[in-house]
Design an enzyme around this catalytic site. Sequence first.
Site, PDB file in Angstrom:
ATOM      1  NE  ARG A  41       1.607  -5.047  10.895  1.00  0.00           N
ATOM      2  CZ  ARG A  41       2.837  -5.166  10.386  1.00  0.00           C
ATOM      3  NH1 ARG A  41       3.772  -5.825  11.059  1.00  0.00           N
ATOM      4  NH2 ARG A  41       3.122  -4.650   9.231  1.00  0.00           N
ATOM      5  NE  ARG A  75      -4.176  -0.604   9.829  1.00  0.00           N
ATOM      6  CZ  ARG A  75      -3.103  -0.383   9.057  1.00  0.00           C
ATOM      7  NH1 ARG A  75      -2.910   0.788   8.487  1.00  0.00           N
ATOM      8  NH2 ARG A  75      -2.234  -1.330   8.876  1.00  0.00           N
ATOM      9  CE  LYS A 102      -2.099  -0.193   3.947  1.00  0.00           C
ATOM     10  NZ  LYS A 102      -1.557  -1.299   4.629  1.00  0.00           N
ATOM     11  NE  ARG A 112       6.511  -1.065   9.595  1.00  0.00           N
ATOM     12  CZ  ARG A 112       5.393  -1.017   8.904  1.00  0.00           C
ATOM     13  NH1 ARG A 112       5.382  -0.454   7.705  1.00  0.00           N
ATOM     14  NH2 ARG A 112       4.286  -1.529   9.382  1.00  0.00           N
ATOM     15  NE  ARG A 117       7.518  -3.746   6.071  1.00  0.00           N
ATOM     16  CZ  ARG A 117       6.231  -3.400   5.967  1.00  0.00           C
ATOM     17  NH1 ARG A 117       5.800  -2.802   4.879  1.00  0.00           N
ATOM     18  NH2 ARG A 117       5.382  -3.656   6.931  1.00  0.00           N
TER      19      ARG A 117
HETATM   20  P1  ADP Z   1       0.984  -2.171   7.554  1.00  0.00           P
HETATM   21  O1  ADP Z   1      -0.154  -1.893   6.628  1.00  0.00           O
HETATM   22  O2  ADP Z   1       2.143  -2.843   6.908  1.00  0.00           O
HETATM   23  O3  ADP Z   1       0.555  -2.859   8.824  1.00  0.00           O
HETATM   24  P2  ADP Z   1       1.109   0.651   8.356  1.00  0.00           P
HETATM   25  O4  ADP Z   1       2.331   1.492   8.278  1.00  0.00           O
HETATM   26  O5  ADP Z   1      -0.046   1.058   7.501  1.00  0.00           O
HETATM   27  O6  ADP Z   1       1.622  -0.802   8.013  1.00  0.00           O
HETATM   28  O7  ADP Z   1       0.589   0.570   9.894  1.00  0.00           O
HETATM   29  C1  ADP Z   1       1.435   0.172  10.941  1.00  0.00           C
HETATM   30  C2  ADP Z   1       0.670   0.139  12.275  1.00  0.00           C
HETATM   31  O8  ADP Z   1       0.225   1.477  12.607  1.00  0.00           O
HETATM   32  C3  ADP Z   1      -0.588  -0.703  12.304  1.00  0.00           C
HETATM   33  O9  ADP Z   1      -0.317  -2.069  12.542  1.00  0.00           O
HETATM   34  C4  ADP Z   1      -1.354  -0.030  13.467  1.00  0.00           C
HETATM   35  O10 ADP Z   1      -0.847  -0.421  14.733  1.00  0.00           O
HETATM   36  C5  ADP Z   1      -1.036   1.440  13.289  1.00  0.00           C
HETATM   37  N1  ADP Z   1      -2.047   2.111  12.446  1.00  0.00           N
HETATM   38  C6  ADP Z   1      -1.858   2.576  11.185  1.00  0.00           C
HETATM   39  N2  ADP Z   1      -2.985   3.143  10.700  1.00  0.00           N
HETATM   40  C7  ADP Z   1      -3.926   3.021  11.686  1.00  0.00           C
HETATM   41  C8  ADP Z   1      -5.301   3.377  11.800  1.00  0.00           C
HETATM   42  N3  ADP Z   1      -5.969   3.990  10.799  1.00  0.00           N
HETATM   43  N4  ADP Z   1      -5.945   3.084  12.955  1.00  0.00           N
HETATM   44  C9  ADP Z   1      -5.317   2.479  13.964  1.00  0.00           C
HETATM   45  N5  ADP Z   1      -4.027   2.098  13.933  1.00  0.00           N
HETATM   46  C10 ADP Z   1      -3.328   2.358  12.805  1.00  0.00           C
END
Ligand code: ADP
Length: 196
Positions: free
Chosen positions: A144, A88, A13, A133, A127
């Site tokens: 997740r 999300r 994404k 990360r 990754r």
């Molecule tokens: P990925 O899609 O690979 O899990 P992201 O960078 O999009 O990576 O998100 C990393 C983490 O940040 C998520 O696992 C969550 O803990 C938090 N996060 C990101 N966006 C949201 C959101 N909209 N609501 C709640 N937590 C979020």
Amino acid sequence: MIALMFGPPGSGKGTQASRVAVLLGIPHIAAGDMLRDEVAHDTALGHEAKPIMDAGGLVPDDLVVRMIESSLNQPDAGKGVLLDGFPRTVPQAITLDAMLARLNEKVDEVISLEVPDDELKTRILKRATTEGRSDDTAEGLAQRLVVYRQETAPVLEHYSAAGTRIDAINGVGDIDAITDRIMEALRQNGAVAGTA
Ligand code: ADP
């Protein structure tokens, strides 16, 4: 155009959203990047978010909504935005719809990246060795994926029920080829001008 980049963790994404936003000439708003930034700057929000993110959970809706709302109110958001990692959860989607309605806007387009679970695991564990990360662990990923299915996948149903245009894109293959697939889908449905 208000567009969402949607897909499971590891679907690419973030990579695709930053490329597509440049091609469309609109800002890319990435919830995960913004949260990691808060963590890096050791803010109160970052402090609260870090343990939740590391465990593969979701940061509380109200915190994320506040963070996104301030970026949607930036002047350059007027001509459109590409949101990545937000909404999300269905409550986040309902809140976003209400925020956009106040600006006389709505979500125009959902780009949904589709990648099989086995491939997601391979990518994230790879990754972990390159980007470091702190949530890219086998346990973090498993959690997740559970959270994605329970909390995030219903967001797609929310927009589908609302009649929003949804483009399902095969997210497996070369990074450039996937960007081309997305841009082609946007042209096909008239979301952007031009022919392939
Ligand atoms: P990925 O899609 O690979 O899990 P992201 O960078 O999009 O990576 O998100 C990393 C983490 O940040 C998520 O696992 C969550 O803990 C938090 N996060 C990101 N966006 C949201 C959101 N909209 N609501 C709640 N937590 C979020």
